[in-house]
Design a protein around this motif. Structure first.
Motif, PDB file in Angstrom:
ATOM      1  N   LEU A 148      -7.737 -25.320  -7.045  1.00  0.00           N
ATOM      2  CA  LEU A 148      -7.912 -24.263  -8.079  1.00  0.00           C
ATOM      3  C   LEU A 148      -6.925 -24.059  -9.230  1.00  0.00           C
ATOM      4  O   LEU A 148      -7.223 -23.813 -10.392  1.00  0.00           O
ATOM      5  CB  LEU A 148      -8.088 -22.983  -7.304  1.00  0.00           C
ATOM      6  CG  LEU A 148      -8.807 -22.057  -7.929  1.00  0.00           C
ATOM      7  CD1 LEU A 148     -10.451 -22.641  -8.451  1.00  0.00           C
ATOM      8  CD2 LEU A 148      -9.173 -20.683  -7.153  1.00  0.00           C
ATOM      9  N   TYR A 163     -16.891 -19.813 -14.197  1.00  0.00           N
ATOM     10  CA  TYR A 163     -16.949 -19.805 -12.836  1.00  0.00           C
ATOM     11  C   TYR A 163     -16.804 -18.585 -11.791  1.00  0.00           C
ATOM     12  O   TYR A 163     -17.572 -18.583 -10.999  1.00  0.00           O
ATOM     13  CB  TYR A 163     -15.515 -20.357 -12.543  1.00  0.00           C
ATOM     14  CG  TYR A 163     -14.699 -20.539 -11.034  1.00  0.00           C
ATOM     15  CD1 TYR A 163     -15.208 -21.937 -10.203  1.00  0.00           C
ATOM     16  CD2 TYR A 163     -14.337 -19.469 -10.329  1.00  0.00           C
ATOM     17  CE1 TYR A 163     -14.817 -22.082  -8.917  1.00  0.00           C
ATOM     18  CE2 TYR A 163     -14.143 -19.675  -9.187  1.00  0.00           C
ATOM     19  CZ  TYR A 163     -14.473 -21.137  -8.223  1.00  0.00           C
ATOM     20  OH  TYR A 163     -13.998 -21.102  -7.015  1.00  0.00           O
ATOM     21  N   SER A 196     -12.970 -17.087  -3.135  1.00  0.00           N
ATOM     22  CA  SER A 196     -12.263 -17.865  -3.876  1.00  0.00           C
ATOM     23  C   SER A 196     -12.287 -17.136  -5.349  1.00  0.00           C
ATOM     24  O   SER A 196     -11.258 -17.104  -6.032  1.00  0.00           O
ATOM     25  CB  SER A 196     -12.613 -19.303  -4.204  1.00  0.00           C
ATOM     26  OG  SER A 196     -13.690 -19.336  -4.376  1.00  0.00           O
ATOM     27  N   VAL A 200      -9.573 -16.177  -8.898  1.00  0.00           N
ATOM     28  CA  VAL A 200      -9.725 -16.336 -10.333  1.00  0.00           C
ATOM     29  C   VAL A 200      -9.779 -15.014 -11.228  1.00  0.00           C
ATOM     30  O   VAL A 200      -9.126 -14.901 -12.055  1.00  0.00           O
ATOM     31  CB  VAL A 200     -10.727 -17.173 -10.504  1.00  0.00           C
ATOM     32  CG1 VAL A 200     -10.882 -17.381 -12.155  1.00  0.00           C
ATOM     33  CG2 VAL A 200     -10.825 -18.656  -9.843  1.00  0.00           C
TER      34      VAL A 200
END
Length: 356
Positions: A148, A163, A196, A200
């Motif tokens: 990532l 994303y 996840s 971000v």
């Protein structure tokens, strides 16, 4: 090794200490209030609603931890081997040791489990104690971080926003639609589901200045999302004949995601804009609390149990203050005792490695 092409400025991590401390406090609050939720109809309405509101507020705890990890780790330039070695010492070793500690705690102290091959083998994939699930989750995210990290550092920011939007759709909106309608989606977005996205989001927000307008919007969104969770949870529980329905407490529900992002933004704004939060004495206290946050997370469950059993030399329930006051008192006491315990344990050379 690689070089991040955009947003390479090193972030000021002071405000992240505040986020970490607040998240730790919320974890203790969540676990202090949670036992009340299954007692609808057994408690008076004020006490049950106190637990409901406190728990709704505290649901941002784990997402805040994930966002802090994203802010600190995704922009780093280090090799996979170095990263894995650091995370092994930071998370995996404590997980193994504390899993054994809590297994023996359950067997010999709580008498709620038996020592067997299955109980030992199950530790490989499932937590021994309720709060240790977080360590399994963070290990899974850490294994994905090196990949990532490359994506985050080399993709245009518009791709990162895409994303996040795709993650919100896959992790929050589609499951909500499935829960409401009973229909299963055949759109395979498992590649961007899970926790996840919080990494971000934390990375993106950590590299952006927060304006007054954004901060005000975040406050409104946080309050709205928190009360939404509490109110909807109440009506769903009543409709379910008093059996607790906690769907909107989920860490990947739209309301918790929005509340968590809002809290992250508000804390950053407050710490970076108001001098009080940067006063040397305040910073010293926050730095100390932040440094023990992981250890407090690991040990606080023991103190909650001991306090509930009246084995800490004080019985808060005897004060007969009602849950609206009992829960915060419990949180303050358990947080303080856990913090002091971690500071003491860190003075023991070998033991210090399991409370990093």
């Amino acid at each position: 090794m690689f070089f991040c092409l955009h947003m390479v400025a090193r972030i000021n991590s002071i405000w992240l200490d505040y986020v970490r401390v607040f998240a730790t406090f919320c974890v203790v609050l969540l676990h202090s209030a949670a036992p009340l939720l299954d007692k609808y109809g057994k408690l008076n309405d004020v006490d049950w609603w106190a637990g409901n509101l406190y728990d709704s507020l505290a649901r941002i705890s784990v997402p805040l931890f994930f966002m802090v990890s994203g802010a600190l780790l995704l922009g780093k330039d280090e090799g996979v081997r170095v990263f894995v070695k650091k995370r092994f010492e930071k998370v995996f070793l404590p997980l193994v040791v504390w899993s054994f500690i809590y297994l023996f705690w359950r067997v010999f102290f709580e008498a709620s489990a038996q020592l067997s091959f299955y109980s030992l083998y199950s530790m490989v994939l499932t937590p021994v104690y309720y709060h240790l699930w977080f360590l399994y989750a963070i290990i899974g995210l850490y294994l994905f971080v090196p990949i990532l990290r490359v994506i985050v550092c080399h993709a245009p920011e518009s791709y990162l926003k895409y994303y996040v939007a795709l993650w919100f759709l896959a992790a929050a909106l589609i499951p909500l639609s499935e829960w409401l309608t009973g229909l299963s989606s055949r759109i395979d977005l498992r590649g961007v589901s899970g926790m996840s996205g919080y990494l971000v989001v934390g990375y993106l927000f950590s590299r952006r200045l927060v304006s007054v307008g954004v901060m005000r919007g975040a406050v409104v969104l946080f309050v709205t999302s928190t009360f939404f969770a509490a109110i909807v949870t109440y009506f769903l529980t009543v409709k379910n004949d008093g059996k607790f329905v906690g769907y909107f407490y989920g860490y990947l529900t739209p309301n918790v995601i929005l509340a968590s992002c809002s809290a992250f933004v508000v804390i950053k704004y407050a710490v970076t804009r108001f001098d009080f939060f940067r006063h040397p004495a305040v910073l010293a206290a926050v730095s100390s609390l932040s440094s023990t946050s992981f250890g407090v997370y690991l040990i606080h469950a023991m103190y909650l149990y001991l306090l509930a059993e009246g084995r800490l030399g004080v019985d808060i329930l005897d004060l007969d203050l009602g849950e609206i006051f009992t829960v915060p008192l419990t949180v303050i006491l358990v947080f303080a005792v856990s913090h002091l315990s971690v500071l003491i344990l860190r003075k023991i050379p070998i033991v210090a490695r399991i409370v990093p």
